[in-house]
Enzyme design. Structure first.
Site, short mmCIF file in Angstrom:
data_model
loop_
_atom_site.label_atom_id
_atom_site.label_comp_id
_atom_site.label_asym_id
_atom_site.label_seq_id
_atom_site.Cartn_x
_atom_site.Cartn_y
_atom_site.Cartn_z
N ASP A 169 1.81 65.53 0.08
CA ASP A 169 0.70 64.88 0.83
C ASP A 169 -0.10 65.95 1.56
OD1 ASP A 169 -0.93 63.10 2.11
OD2 ASP A 169 0.59 62.35 3.48
N ASP A 174 -3.28 61.02 -4.34
CA ASP A 174 -2.77 61.05 -2.96
C ASP A 174 -1.90 59.83 -2.70
OD1 ASP A 174 -2.45 62.03 -0.37
OD2 ASP A 174 -4.25 61.04 0.38
N ASP A 229 -5.59 68.99 4.75
CA ASP A 229 -4.91 68.92 6.06
C ASP A 229 -3.56 68.25 5.90
OD1 ASP A 229 -6.18 66.36 5.62
OD2 ASP A 229 -5.99 65.91 7.75
N HIS A 260 5.04 63.14 5.74
CA HIS A 260 4.93 63.01 7.21
C HIS A 260 6.26 63.27 7.93
CE1 HIS A 260 1.05 60.32 7.19
NE2 HIS A 260 1.03 61.24 6.23
N HIS A 284 -7.12 66.08 0.12
CA HIS A 284 -7.18 66.60 1.49
C HIS A 284 -6.20 67.76 1.69
CE1 HIS A 284 -3.56 64.45 3.17
NE2 HIS A 284 -3.88 63.52 2.30
N GLU A 300 -8.23 64.01 6.69
CA GLU A 300 -7.71 62.72 6.20
C GLU A 300 -6.64 62.18 7.15
OE1 GLU A 300 -5.58 59.59 4.20
OE2 GLU A 300 -4.71 61.44 4.94
N GLU A 301 -5.76 63.06 7.60
CA GLU A 301 -4.63 62.60 8.41
C GLU A 301 -5.06 62.17 9.81
OE1 GLU A 301 -2.04 61.92 7.00
OE2 GLU A 301 -1.50 63.38 5.46
N1 BES Z 1 -1.53 59.99 1.32
C1 BES Z 1 -1.46 59.14 2.45
C2 BES Z 1 -1.76 57.70 2.11
C3 BES Z 1 -0.63 56.99 1.44
C4 BES Z 1 0.59 56.85 2.07
C5 BES Z 1 -0.81 56.44 0.21
C6 BES Z 1 1.62 56.20 1.47
C7 BES Z 1 0.22 55.79 -0.40
C8 BES Z 1 1.44 55.67 0.21
C9 BES Z 1 -2.45 59.62 3.50
O1 BES Z 1 -2.44 61.01 3.64
C10 BES Z 1 -2.05 59.06 4.83
O2 BES Z 1 -1.02 59.42 5.34
N2 BES Z 1 -2.89 58.19 5.41
C11 BES Z 1 -2.69 57.69 6.72
C12 BES Z 1 -3.94 57.02 7.21
C13 BES Z 1 -4.79 57.84 8.12
C14 BES Z 1 -5.97 57.04 8.59
C15 BES Z 1 -4.05 58.43 9.28
C16 BES Z 1 -1.62 56.62 6.72
O3 BES Z 1 -1.49 55.86 5.74
O4 BES Z 1 -0.91 56.52 7.73
MN MN Z 2 -2.50 61.95 1.82
MN MN Z 3 -0.68 61.54 4.92
#
Ligand code: BES
Ligand code: MN
Ligand code: MN
Length: 457
Positions: A119, A180, A88, A427, A86, A153-154
């Site tokens: 990320d 990711d 974004d 983040h 992703h 994705e975010e």
């Molecule tokens: N890359 C992350 C997912 C992630 C986070 C994998 C920590 C392993 C460890 C992804 O970009 C992410 O931040 N996903 C969001 C979910 C989304 C539905 C907002 C999350 O996990 O908060």
């Molecule tokens: Mn991610």
């Molecule tokens: Mn993320």
């Protein structure tokens, strides 16, 4: 592979300068203001992969942000890998906490700092540079490749799911490969086989219809901030368990074997607490930290607001109070069911003194991926070759909801081959990717492409 590895070594500076360009687009998906940046970033990626020799490159508009697609399908009789990433990113705010500007990639102490560095722009770029190494040297790849890079994705991948449904054939592949997630720790590569899901809710309470003088009215009505904190603090019991009726009904119990495997991992609670500057860890009783992080559901208040928060003092009894609450889910919990249980419970415990509304903002399903597939066996060997070290198996606490949709809609399993580190500030301000892992990732992915046909005969 010699030529490939040599190419990766010789072009480090070039790779970093291109990554800087990719990073420079503030592709923040959650804000309308950045719509043009999203489009420019997608266009740059499309042009870049055309430059690598990818064919049938398309930028699919959606009702949200564009999806970038490209393919190279000339490895007759070889497996097809669908690479997902992703472009974004999360907002960069608060900006004053960044040591260098978030959209100007900056190298310090062997790390590359920028929003999206780990990320996921840095990690998706690992794949592009690995593809480049093959294409530049042989004008060919050891496997067929389809690339799908999304921009939502975010914010929950809302438009990717229907896209999968509409383009089943285009996206047909033997496996999905995703970078990711994180490695277990510095110098400890890993393959991830589990992700948590998510249910994200908002609670709004309204007490009196307008703010009141807290002297004239204090003592006569229930302050909605007080009511809200009473509600929120009742959502955990003294053992750290969530009190919503039915919440744990579908939770898949950890097996003896998995608990034993977690216990074997090189982990220290003390060290973890120290890294986070907390005196003691906290969580559900009866489970270890890794179990709580990876295989137990949680409920968190992400933010809470209401009343007067400006400088100085103002005596006011506020009309409104709100909170954002997220729940991390584990197999086999379903985000929609959990959202309903949450709403019902909040409504049932809200006192008559205030009005409540509960909103379901978004959700995503938890995922467990197979650990004995040819893709995972290839990943294990590739990591060993790329990092010179045997990798571990691990789960993650974060969420990538589209993983389950790849399985449900396309019937394709994902391999989670992450090159981030848990402490790279994803983040948060000062996000970075470690450069050893970035280049190690490019080598690993090159080995993955090269070895996969041997495991999928
Ligand atoms: N890359 C992350 C997912 C992630 C986070 C994998 C920590 C392993 C460890 C992804 O970009 C992410 O931040 N996903 C969001 C979910 C989304 C539905 C907002 C999350 O996990 O908060
Ligand atoms: Mn991610
Ligand atoms: Mn993320």
């Amino acid at each position: 592979m010699e030529k490939i590895l040599q190419y990766i070594k010789e072009n480090q500076e070039q790779f970093l300068s291109e990554l800087k360009t990719l990073i420079s687009f503030p592709s923040v998906s959650n804000s309308k203001d950045h719509q043009p940046d999203m489009e420019r970033c997608a266009k740059w990626l499309g042009d870049h992969i055309i430059g690598l020799g990818m064919k049938n490159v398309q930028i699919f508009p959606t009702a949200g942000h564009p999806i970038v697609y490209g393919e190279w399908l000339e490895a007759a009789g070889k497996p097809t890998v669908l690479i997902y990433g992703h472009y974004d990113v999360q907002p960069a705010e608060p900006l004053d906490l960044w040591k260098s500007p978030p959209f100007e990639g900056t190298v310090r102490d062997g790390n590359f700092y920028a929003r999206g560095a780990t990320d996921d722009k840095g990690q998706l770029f690992i794949h592009l540079k690995s593809i480049e190494a093959f294409m530049k040297n042989y004008n060919s790849l050891p496997v067929n490749i389809k690339l799908i890079l999304e921009g939502e994705e975010e914010i929950g991948s809302e438009h990717l799911e229907p896209f999968l449904r509409e383009h089943k054939n285009l996206l047909k592949a033997d496996l999905v490969l995703i970078s990711d997630t994180s490695m277990f720790a510095r110098g400890v590569p890993s393959v991830c086989y589990g992700l948590r899901g998510l249910s994200y809710m908002q609670i709004d309470l309204i007490g009196p219809e307008k703010d009141l003088h807290s002297g004239s009215y204090g003592g006569s009505v229930h302050n909605p901030i007080q009511a809200l904190t009473e509600i929120i603090s009742s959502l955990h019991d003294k053992n750290g368990r969530i009190t919503i009726p039915g919440f744990y009904d579908d939770v898949l119990k950890l097996s003896k074997e998995e608990r034993a495997a977690f216990k074997k991992l090189p982990w220290s609670d003390k060290k973890f607490a120290k890294e986070l500057s907390v005196k003691e860890l906290y969580g559900e009783k009866g489970f270890t930290t890794l179990e709580r992080l990876w295989a137990r559901p949680t409920l968190e208040c992400n933010g809470i607001w209401g009343g007067f928060t400006g400088e100085g003092a103002k005596t006011v009894l506020p009309s409104k109070a709100s909170a954002k609450i997220s729940m991390r889910l584990v197999p086999n919990q379903k985000p929609d069911k959990i959202a309903k249980l949450f709403e019902k419970h909040i409504k049932s415990i809200t006192p008559k003194t205030v009005n409540v509304s509960v909103r379901n903002l978004h959700g995503g399903e938890p995922a467990i991926t197979p650990v004995d597939s040819p893709g995972v066996r290839t990943a294990i060997l590739a990591l060993e070759k790329g990092f010179g070290k045997k990798p571990l198996y691990q789960r993650e606490g974060g969420s990538i909801p589209i993983v389950v949709q790849f399985k449900k809609i396309l019937g394709t399993d994902s391999v989670l081959l992450g090159f981030g580190l848990p402490d790279e500030n994803a983040h948060a301000p000062n996000e970075f990717i470690n450069l050893d892992n970035f280049f190690g990732g490019i080598r690993t992915v090159a080995h993955f492409y090269n070895e996969l046909p041997n495991f999928m005969k």
